[in-house]
Each structure stands twice: as C-alpha cells, then as structure tokens.
Design a protein around this motif. Structure first.
Motif, PDB file in Angstrom:
ATOM      1  N   UNK A  97      36.896  35.429  18.304  1.00  0.00           N
ATOM      2  CA  UNK A  97      37.917  35.566  19.162  1.00  0.00           C
ATOM      3  C   UNK A  97      37.609  36.832  19.951  1.00  0.00           C
ATOM      4  N   UNK A  98      38.208  36.796  21.173  1.00  0.00           N
ATOM      5  CA  UNK A  98      38.027  38.053  21.876  1.00  0.00           C
ATOM      6  C   UNK A  98      39.194  38.147  22.850  1.00  0.00           C
ATOM      7  N   UNK A  99      39.863  39.439  22.750  1.00  0.00           N
ATOM      8  CA  UNK A  99      41.106  39.399  23.693  1.00  0.00           C
ATOM      9  C   UNK A  99      40.668  39.823  24.947  1.00  0.00           C
ATOM     10  N   UNK A 100      41.231  39.131  26.024  1.00  0.00           N
ATOM     11  CA  UNK A 100      40.890  39.363  27.513  1.00  0.00           C
ATOM     12  C   UNK A 100      42.225  39.268  28.407  1.00  0.00           C
ATOM     13  N   UNK A 101      41.935  39.591  29.673  1.00  0.00           N
ATOM     14  CA  UNK A 101      42.922  39.528  30.560  1.00  0.00           C
ATOM     15  C   UNK A 101      42.463  39.060  31.868  1.00  0.00           C
ATOM     16  N   UNK A 102      43.281  38.245  32.533  1.00  0.00           N
ATOM     17  CA  UNK A 102      42.452  37.530  33.629  1.00  0.00           C
ATOM     18  C   UNK A 102      43.471  37.543  34.499  1.00  0.00           C
ATOM     19  N   UNK A 103      43.151  37.362  35.947  1.00  0.00           N
ATOM     20  CA  UNK A 103      44.032  36.939  37.059  1.00  0.00           C
ATOM     21  C   UNK A 103      43.283  36.164  38.272  1.00  0.00           C
ATOM     22  N   UNK A 104      44.300  35.642  38.898  1.00  0.00           N
ATOM     23  CA  UNK A 104      43.800  34.808  40.020  1.00  0.00           C
ATOM     24  C   UNK A 104      44.766  35.116  41.233  1.00  0.00           C
ATOM     25  N   UNK A 105      44.189  35.124  42.486  1.00  0.00           N
ATOM     26  CA  UNK A 105      45.219  35.215  43.586  1.00  0.00           C
ATOM     27  C   UNK A 105      44.475  34.899  44.798  1.00  0.00           C
ATOM     28  N   UNK A 106      45.423  33.926  45.468  1.00  0.00           N
ATOM     29  CA  UNK A 106      45.149  33.241  46.426  1.00  0.00           C
ATOM     30  C   UNK A 106      46.371  33.543  47.599  1.00  0.00           C
ATOM     31  N   UNK A 107      46.131  33.263  48.891  1.00  0.00           N
ATOM     32  CA  UNK A 107      47.420  33.343  49.782  1.00  0.00           C
ATOM     33  C   UNK A 107      47.236  34.883  50.481  1.00  0.00           C
ATOM     34  N   UNK A 108      48.379  35.460  50.600  1.00  0.00           N
ATOM     35  CA  UNK A 108      48.533  36.684  51.344  1.00  0.00           C
ATOM     36  C   UNK A 108      48.131  38.026  50.507  1.00  0.00           C
ATOM     37  N   UNK A 109      47.672  38.966  51.278  1.00  0.00           N
ATOM     38  CA  UNK A 109      47.184  40.390  50.576  1.00  0.00           C
ATOM     39  C   UNK A 109      48.248  41.161  50.530  1.00  0.00           C
ATOM     40  N   UNK A 110      49.291  40.850  51.334  1.00  0.00           N
ATOM     41  CA  UNK A 110      50.651  41.749  51.426  1.00  0.00           C
ATOM     42  C   UNK A 110      51.504  40.759  51.891  1.00  0.00           C
ATOM     43  N   UNK A 111      52.996  41.404  51.602  1.00  0.00           N
ATOM     44  CA  UNK A 111      54.000  40.498  51.991  1.00  0.00           C
ATOM     45  C   UNK A 111      54.286  40.300  53.444  1.00  0.00           C
ATOM     46  N   UNK A 112      54.540  39.104  53.918  1.00  0.00           N
ATOM     47  CA  UNK A 112      54.843  38.498  55.203  1.00  0.00           C
ATOM     48  C   UNK A 112      56.226  38.979  55.301  1.00  0.00           C
ATOM     49  N   UNK A 113      56.041  39.477  56.748  1.00  0.00           N
ATOM     50  CA  UNK A 113      57.280  40.203  57.306  1.00  0.00           C
ATOM     51  C   UNK A 113      57.491  39.859  58.851  1.00  0.00           C
ATOM     52  N   UNK A 114      58.614  39.921  59.536  1.00  0.00           N
ATOM     53  CA  UNK A 114      58.725  39.680  61.023  1.00  0.00           C
ATOM     54  C   UNK A 114      57.969  40.693  61.855  1.00  0.00           C
ATOM     55  N   UNK A 115      57.723  41.941  61.269  1.00  0.00           N
ATOM     56  CA  UNK A 115      57.045  42.917  61.988  1.00  0.00           C
ATOM     57  C   UNK A 115      55.565  42.579  62.206  1.00  0.00           C
TER      58      UNK A 115
END
Ligand SMILES: [Zn+2]
Lengths: 367, 731
Positions: free
Chosen positions: B477-495
């Motif tokens: 066994x090996x302990x790991x951390x992983x992540x995935x990211x899709x969509x926006x890179x910042x929050x969407x806003x009316x501005x």
C-alpha cells in the motif's frame, strides 16, 4: 376651500411624494404666487368679512409657513439621500470564493476523533491489506470458526507485500487487526481508537457498501470493567446524538470479546415510541420515514430502539495471542460504522450516496 | 430461529405475552427480528453464532425459565419398547470427524400426513410439512436443536453403516437431486458399497425414504464442526442440519433425539422401534468443569454480584454449581473470596473458560442495572500520529483551494485501472463482488475520473474533487492524494465571465499543498499514457541536505503504516535515512504528477467529449519522509527596501520558463530574492517560434540599502547571460 381641508389635502399629498420632483411640484401646487392653493386662500381672505379677516389671515399664514417648512425639510432630506456618482448596488450577488467541502464521513470521523481525544484516547491507523492472523486468528477466530461468516471477506488473488509483517492475503474486514498489532508492540495500558476503511463482500444496497469506514476502540489496563465500557459508550452516544436520547446496553456476541454487548439509542424518527410519527407522512419526503405508516416506525422496526455499536470485554484468548497476561489485565473494545452513524444522525436515506460523490450531496454538509 | 409462543409455553409457563417474552429475552442477548401475532404467535429471534443450543425451542425455553425463575418441563424422551429385529451394525471408521453415532431401526407403519397439531407447529416454526416421518425428524430438530436423518434400510446395500471419509473420486446424488463429487476430507455415511449421506450435511437420494419404505434407520450423531463446515462450504451446500452441526451440536443429545423421535413416531402411529438403539461413542467426553471466582466477576463487570445470586443465575441455565471449600493452603483459592466449581452441560459448547461463565452471570444479572463508569487514565498518552495531523492539513489546504473531498472504492474495473498501472498488473481480488470491482486501484485517479464523470452527467459543469487514501501495487500500500478539476478556473460572476480552468489551477493547488507541508517543489515536462501529450509534468523535490535534514517521522518511513503513532523513530533509523538522503543528495525525487487526462480515457469513462479534465496525484508517504520536523524558525522582516526590475525578452517558444529562471538565478548576485514571470505573449509582433516573456526581479540586501547603480549592473549581467544561454532578445 377652507384652511383645515387644505391642510388635510397637503398632508396626504406630502405622504404620497416619493421623489425630489414630486416635492418641487407640491411647492408649486401650494405656494406658487400665481395659482398656488395657499396664495389663492390668502386672496380669499381679502374678500372675507372684515371681522373674520384677522383670524383667517393668521390661520392662512400659519398654513403657508407650515407647508414651506415641511417641504424645505423633505427636500433637504431628499438631497442628502441622492446616490454618489460612484455608488454601487450592494444587492447584487457577491463573488463567491472557491471553497471545497469536507466529505460528510470525514466530518463525522473528525467529530468522533475529537470526542475520544478529549477522553485521552490515542488515534492509530493500520494497513488496509491484512494477513489472516491479524484479521481473524489473533482475534479468537481460527480457521473454520463459524463467526467468520459474520464478516464476508474479500481475498486477494495472490499475496501482496506488506510493510508491517507477513504478506497480506485479504482486505481487512475491521480495524481490529491494528489493535492486535499495537498490543504486540506496546505493553498496557492501552487507550486508543483505530479509524479507517474496511471491506466486506456485501452487495450495494440502501444500507451496505463493500467498503465502509469504521472506528474501533480499545482500552486495556489493570482495572478496566464492563461498567467502564458502558459508561464510555453512553457518553459517546450522548455526545453524538444529544443528551435527550435514551440509551440501552444489552448482551450480544463477538468472538473477540466476552462478555459482549451492543448499544442502542432511542429512535430519532418516532422518539422511541415505535409508533408511526403522527406527521411523518406530511413532513418527510424520505421513503424510510414515510413508510412509517399504520404499521409503526420503519426506522426502528417498531422497537423504539436503533442499534449504534458493538462492543465487549476483550477476550482472554486475544490477550494471550498478543502476550498480555489475561489475569492481570482486562480491557474493552468497541466498533462502529461511521456510515451507519451518519444515516442515523443526518437522515441520509441511502448509504451509497457517500461513495457516489455527487457534489449536490457533498455540498450539503458544512466545511 | 422462529419460536412458536405456544410451543414455548408448553415447556415453561411464562406469564408474559409474546411481546413481553421478546423484550425479556432481547435483553439477554437474543435480538428480536420480528413478532408475528395471531392464533399462532411467533417470535423470530436472531440467535448469535455462539449459541447453537438456542436454535431450538428447548434452548430458548431454558433461557426463559432462567429469566422468569420458572421450571422447565422437558418433553417425553423415553424410548418405547422395541420389537425384535435383525441386527443393524454401525462402524465408526473415523472417530475424529464423527465421535458419536447413534442409530435406531423403525418399522414404518404410516407415511401419510402428520396430525394437524404437528403440522401447525412446524408451519409456525417455518417448516413445510412433508410426511409423518420427515415431519417428526424436523419437529425433533426444532424442539431439541438436534438434526437426525432417516435411511430406507431396503435401499442400503447390507445392514452395516460405515462412517468414513469419502474415497477418491467418490460421488453421491444428494436429496436435492444434484450429483456431487466428494473429496477425501469429507465424511460420509456409507453402506457396503458407497456413500449414502454426507455426514451432517445432506442425505443421499438413493436411500431416501418413500412410500415403499418398510424399515427405516434413523441416524442421530455428532460431527466435528470445523470439518463439517469446510465440507458444507466446499460443496456450497448449507442446510438446517449443517448450520446446527457446524456451530456445535450437543453430543449427548444424539441418543436423546432418537428417543424423542421414537416417542413421537409411536404417539402418532407412524413408526415403531425395531431392536435396540445402537450408540457408538468410542471415547466419551467427560463433562467440563470450570472454576468461577466471585472476585473475578466483580473485576470484569465492575460491579459485585452477591454470592447467593451466582448459583441462582447459573443453575436454571443447566450449569451445576458447587462452592469450592476453602480448605488446604490459602494460596489455592488465591484469596479471591468465594469460588465455585461449575460443571458445564454438554449443550453449552460456547462455555469453555471462566470468562464465558462471567458473561452468563452478566447476561442474566442484566446489563441494564450496570453502572456507567469511566476507565481511569493511568499513564500519559504518547503524542498523536503525525499521519493523522498531516491528513488533516492536506484536506484543509485542498478545501481552501476550492476542492471538495471525495471517497471512492479501493477496487476498480480492470480496464479503468490499466492505464494507470503501467506494465504491471494491479493486485486482483480472488472473489470480487463483480467485474466493476475486480482489482485494487493503482492510483486514486480512476475513481476520481469516474466521480467527475458522474457529476458531469448530472449537469454539473464545475467539478473540483480530491481524495486521500491508499493505492496498491504488488509491493503493498501507498498513501496518496489526488485531485481532478474541470470547468471554471475562478468563480463566475456578473462582473465578467469565468476563466476556464487549466493546468496551472491544478499546479497552483499542488504548490500550495506542498509548501504547506514544508516542501518546495518544481514541475518538469513529462509523458504519461493517461495524460495529454505536452500537457503533463512531474512534481519534483530537489534532494539536498537542507531539505532532508531531520525530516522524517517513523510512520511514514518506508511504505507506511504501522503504528506507533507517537513512538519516535530510533536514532539508528534516522541516521539510516540521513545516509540515504546524502547518497541521493545531488538528485531529485519525483513526488507525483500533474496533467490533463487523455481524451480516450475520459471517453471510456463516460465524460462528455471535447472537455478538459486536469488532475494531479502525489505520493503522501514520500512527502512525509521529506517533511521537516524541526521547529519553524521565524525570519526577521527585511530592514532595507527592495528594488524591483522588470525585463521582457524574446526567447524560443519551446524554452521552459524554468530554464530562464535558472539562468537568471545563476547569473544574479545574492541580493536577488525573487524572480517571477508576469506576462507571456505569443502573436502579433513576436516571431512564430518565439515567445515574449516578462519577468519581475526583486533585489534586496539584509544589511544595507541597495543602489540603483548596482542593481542596473546586476540586470546587465543577467540579460547578458540570457542572451548567451538562450539567444534571448531584450524587448
Ligand atoms: Zn422509530
């Protein structure tokens, strides 16, 4: 038109004036030299009988004064309220920062860990791949022990190297193996919890997943008793579910503990009555609670109690396996599934939700 | 175990109604599954694996008699007088697997239906009525918990039953009509020729009793539980009989069950005994006697049980309790107060040591009245497991980066795992639930990709998930951390519209995470089959003495896991690590990777086409081994002002920014404290294969104010170095 009715009319006009323009229009309507209502009134005074003139004149002048003061004041207020050139609409939506959520099982696990840390427990973690000895044999479950049926095991097709001992042959069915490893290495006293993922060959349904999360506890010392176990578990249940819940400790069986016991708490859906909650149908959209119709409470199968965790006094055979003197030391152990606690605590209706990772579910829980 | 209430009342005149009985026994360890009301009330108990004796009406009645302090009336078990007959013979060839075997011949008088009362009881107990003889054997099994089996004597070859192991290649057709191959470790009941039953599991079809049966042989035996259990498992054949035998039957019930069956068969006129009962019991087991110490009861339970109460609790349960006379040297009784010698009845196979008796006392004395106390803390606790604290930090940082925590199964589909496993097969499960869970995950990414696809299919555009946990190879066994990211890179806003996420969102999160854990990482271009070519990088840490000195904790060393949170690593171990670190000093170590998941993998996992999913995975064990453990040293704040210079250069588009930064650092004086790119431009005004890169350099001295002149001089040297190293053109 007399003074009194004109005053009344002005009061109502003023109340209806919303903008600066409205107020200026009122000034014209009442005070304009030509055609203003008050100006007209003053002209009428001149044509009134001589003996009434002084009184009427004074009243009309007072009204003129009153209207002028009121309008001046309101115009000043309106001017003060006028937005600055760089004003913003503070009611527009804020810019939301990206903040993630802890998984609900982590949330609950953190909470459980903090309870036991407060009681002086150590937290340890062990390997998820285990050997038969630590998962079963050392726990008083030799090969062909019927109690092995209680935990349907997932086996590895071929052994896998383990950093902590002999090659692993199975996925641990509980975190008890960790307790064995700890006792093999350290002498009493012991006071620890071992949280972690465990695996059983259970098909997925509303209350089962082949992987789930357990927290097991172990306390060993020279004077650890069943009464201590009961007190610890009751305190834990009250900490997690609230002091108003009733608890019940009753005998049970686990091969690695003797005597064994299970802790129940009074059912949160029916309040421990076992009867259908009067308004369950109308307030709860959840099948488990809705079914609690005429037949009584479905959550607790009409018993008024729900099982929370299993426990017992560490079996002397386990102490012998790890080299503790069972005459000198006694101890208790307990185990609880975090998913089950989450179902009971938050009314989650389907355990599979914890592993589907639907963000609409995950985001319901606080950070 | 379905307990018909009226059947129970025939043995113990309990005053309570079914609910009352259920509640009372429920508090004594017999969990209630359900209660059926009606003319034949039935309480369904969940009997735990240690109490095979309570898979019977008598067993539960005995518990009720103890609970209500009422006498238990056992049914008639006297063998009716038998007619003479030709002798039957029984030979136990394997007394280890079958220590006791009883048999009785019967003349069958009627194979019709049993009387209504018997049928009703069986039905209440959940057993279908077949014919008078089968019904009686079932009745005896439910009443006494002891299974029996009937053979048609005429269909046996000879009048001798041999209890032996199966012969190699031996086969049998069992009562369920299936032809089964037997193994030599399986116990069979055979006639002169072949196996006629699998001992304690199921009888054979060839000697099954039927309408033509004139004489039957009723078997009542005791089989070795572990062997029987293996047989039942290997054959995939679980019966009412095997369930009882594998948990342990009452060896003394073997003759009693025959007597009870004989009495019932006689009573309903179905059969009559022929000849004497055969009882083969070559090595009778003496009853077990245990010493129970009063003081030990108090020590385990935390409450004192009155001496007088102990026999009162144990007696009705069938235990023979005699106080131990305190004669002889005092040491013999160890000054433990009152002790008892307790003889264990043969049906209580679960009671084998003193602690089991203490449980019996606790069980019937009641857990309810037990006080709730708290264990005394007698020693200080060691410090917490550093892994636990590290896991919390990892989660906190990634949550602050906007990612939500996911939990996925440790086993995945073979196809999902394959791209991440490299050339080696990931460890497989021997008995997976399904092909979907066939192998242990070599990486956390397959699970996260599936989780992202799951959300994506549910109209979710912005998905940021991470997971911490174990991944597996044949090396463990090996302990790991992983992540995935899709969509926006910042929050969407009316501005303004949100920027689409890219590689650098994930890289930023990885850098923030590693920095929080005390490690500065760099990223270099890499190739992975599961990442888009040209959009993947390795995450490195440079190994030098500064980064590794003292930076180890015990739990993380090596692969992981055991234990001893809190026990500091030995000096030897630390020295070993340092030596190892020194050897690797010049190199760098790969801690993980960042990249854009290959479209083929996304398509295979049901992700919508033409979308980008960025991912990272880091080896937490490796990070842990490199983390500094010493106390943080706070740095003094700068006392002198800094000078900032921007420089824009044209360089080859393929030149990594890291090289440019490297050239700047190596040609700059010590006073350069920071260099960061702040603009990168391709397009109009920039030749095709070139890129305009703008960097901001900050200079500062800890002990004086720098002059513009010396910084200008430094900048000239830096630009000259960039020109000579990379052919850079200053803009
Ligand atoms: Zn309820």
């Amino acid at each position: 038109m007399n003074v009194a009715s004109l005053q009344q009319q002005f009061t109502s006009d003023l109340a209806g004036a919303a903008s600066e323009a409205d107020l200026r229009a009122l000034r014209d309507k009442y005070l304009a030299r030509k055609g203003g209502l008050v100006s007209n009134l003053l002209k009428d005074v001149a044509s009134a009988p001589a003996e009434q003139r002084p009184v009427l004149g004074r009243q009309a002048n007072e009204l003129k004064q009153h209207i002028d003061t009121q309008l001046t004041e309101r115009l000043a207020q309106a001017a003060a309220r006028k937005p600055a050139a760089d004003a913003i609409d503070v009611t527009l939506a804020g810019r939301a920062p990206f903040i993630g959520h802890r998984h609900p099982l982590t949330l609950l696990r953190d909470r459980i860990e903090s309870f036991f840390l407060r009681q002086g427990f150590l937290i340890v973690e062990g390997p998820e791949l285990e050997d038969d000895y630590h998962n079963f044999e050392a726990l008083n479950m030799p090969a062909e022990h019927p109690a092995r049926d209680m935990q349907d095991t997932l086996y590895l097709a071929s052994p896998v190297t383990s950093a902590v001992g002999s090659p692993a042959t199975l996925l641990r069915t509980h975190t008890s193996g960790m307790q064995v490893r700890y006792m093999e290495r350290f002498p009493p006293p012991v006071r620890l919890i071992a949280p972690g993922r465990v695996y059983r060959r259970d098909n997925l349904d509303l209350t089962h997943t082949p992987m789930f999360t357990q927290v097991e506890g172990l306390v060993v010392g020279e004077n650890v008793t069943l009464a201590d176990l009961k007190g610890t578990l009751e305190t834990f249940a009250h900490d997690l579910f609230g002091p108003e819940r009733r608890t019940r400790f009753r005998p049970s069986f686990f091969p690695y503990t003797e005597p064994s016991g299970e802790l129940d708490i009074s059912c949160g859906v029916c309040g421990g009555t076992g009867r259908a909650p009067a308004d369950a149908r109308s307030v709860s959209p959840k099948p488990a609670e809705r079914q609690a119709g005429e037949g009584g409470c479905a959550m607790c199968k009409q018993t008024g109690w729900v099982e929370v965790l299993g426990s017992g006094m560490v079996h002397p055979a386990v102490f012998e396996a790890v080299g503790y003197d069972p005459e000198r030391y006694t101890g208790f152990a307990f185990g609880v599934g975090i998913e089950r606690l989450a179902l009971l605590k938050w009314g989650v209706e389907d355990i599979r939700l914890f592993y589907e990772n639907d963000l609409r579910f995950l985001e319901q829980f606080p950070l | 175990m379905r307990l018909p209430y009226h059947w129970l009342r025939e043995l113990v005149s309990v005053p309570a109604d079914p609910e009352g009985v259920a509640a009372t026994l429920g508090l004594r360890g017999f969990e209630v599954a359900s209660i059926e009301q009606g003319a034949q009330p039935v309480i369904d108990f969940e009997v735990t694996a240690n109490r095979p004796d309570c898979l019977s009406v008598i067993g539960l009645a005995r518990e009720a008699s103890a609970a209500y302090a009422l006498p238990l009336t056992l049914p008639d078990r006297t063998l009716p007088p038998a007619d003479d007959a030709k002798p039957l013979e029984v030979v136990i060839e394997d007394a280890e697997l079958c220590p006791r075997y009883c048999a009785q011949m019967f003349e069958v008088r009627s194979l019709g239906a049993s009387p209504a009362w018997l049928r009703d009881r069986l039905e209440a107990a959940g057993v279908r009525s077949i014919n008078a003889i089968v019904d009686v054997t079932n009745y005896v099994m439910i009443e006494m918990g002891h299974p029996t089996h009937a053979f048609d004597l005429a269909r046996l070859n000879g009048a001798t039953l041999r209890i032996r192991r199966a012969k190699p290649g031996e086969r049998i057709r069992t009562l369920d009509g299936l032809e089964r191959a037997l193994e030599p470790d399986m116990l069979v009941i055979a006639d002169a020729e072949r196996a006629q039953a699998i001992g304690g599991v199921m009888g054979g079809a060839d000697s099954e009793i039927g309408s033509g049966t004139r004489v039957m042989v009723l078997e009542s035996a005791y089989f070795k539980p572990s062997s029987l259990r293996r047989t039942s498992k290997d054959l995939g054949l679980k019966t009412e009989a095997s369930t009882r035998f594998e948990r342990g039957a009452d060896i003394n019930a073997a003759p009693a069950a025959i007597a009870r069956a004989a009495a019932l068969l006689h009573q309903i006129g179905a059969a009559h005994p022929l000849g004497a009962m055969i009882d083969r019991y070559p090595a009778p087991k003496p009853p077990l006697t245990l010493t129970l110490r009063g003081a030990r009861i108090a020590r385990v339970l935390g409450e004192t049980v009155e001496d007088a109460d102990v026999p009162k609790i144990l007696g009705p349960l069938g235990f023979e309790v005699k106080p131990v006379e305190a004669r002889g040297p005092r040491s013999e009784v160890r000054n433990e107060g009152t002790s008892w010698n307790v003889t264990i009845p043969s049906f209580r196979v679960d009671v084998v040591r003193e602690i089991d008796l203490i449980e019996e006392v606790a069980r019937h004395d009641g857990y309810v009245g037990l006080p709730g106390t708290f264990p005394t803390l007698t020693a200080p606790q060691p410090p917490p497991d550093p892994r636990m604290l590290r896991d919390r930090t990892i989660k906190q940082v990634l949550i602050a980066c906007g990612m939500s925590e996911a939990m996925t199964f440790a086993f995945v589909e073979r196809e999902a795992a394959a791209p991440f496993a490299g050339s080696v097969e990931p460890p497989a499960l021997k008995n997976p639930l399904s092909e979907k869970y066939a192998v242990l995950r070599p990486s956390l990414l397959p699970g996260l990709i599936d989780a992202a696809a799951y959300n994506r299919r549910r109209e979710r555009r912005d998905i940021r998930l991470f997971e911490t946990g174990a991944r597996f190879t044949r090396d463990g066994e090996n302990r790991a951390v992983a992540g995935v990211w899709t969509g926006a890179g910042g929050s969407s806003h009316w501005s303004g519209a949100a920027r689409a996420a890219d590689f650098f969102d994930v890289k930023g999160a990885v850098e923030a995470l590693c920095r929080t854990l005390g490690i500065e990482v760099t990223v270099s271009a890499a190739m992975r089959p599961y990442f888009v070519e040209g959009r993947a990088g390795d995450v490195h840490v440079r190994l030098n003495t500064e980064a590794t000195a003292g930076g180890h904790d015990s739990a993380a060393r090596g692969q992981n896991h055991l234990v001893a949170s809190g026990s500091p690593p030995s000096r030897e171990a630390l020295r070993g690590d340092r030596d190892e670190a020194r050897r690797a000093e010049s190199g760098s170590r790969i801690l993980g990777e960042i990249g854009q998941i290959a479209p083929a993998i996304l398509a295979a996992r049901g992700f919508p086409p033409n979308e980008e999913l960025f991912a990272f995975e880091l080896d937490v064990d490796a990070i842990a081994a490199l983390q500094p453990t010493g106390d943080l040293r706070a740095e003094s704040l700068p006392r002198f002002p800094s000078i900032v210079r921007d420089v824009s250069i044209l360089v080859a588009a393929i030149l990594p920014a890291a090289s440019v930064r490297g050239t700047i650092r190596s040609s700059a004086p010590d006073t350069l404290v920071d260099v960061t790119e702040f603009d990168r431009y391709l397009g109009k005004g920039v030749p095709d294969d070139r890129v305009s890169l703008s960097l901001r350099l900050t200079f500062r001295s800890p002990d004086r104010t720098l002059t513009d002149a010396e910084v200008d001089q430094a900048m000239d040297r830096i630009v000259a170095a960039l020109v000579s190293a990379h052919g850079a053109i200053r803009r």
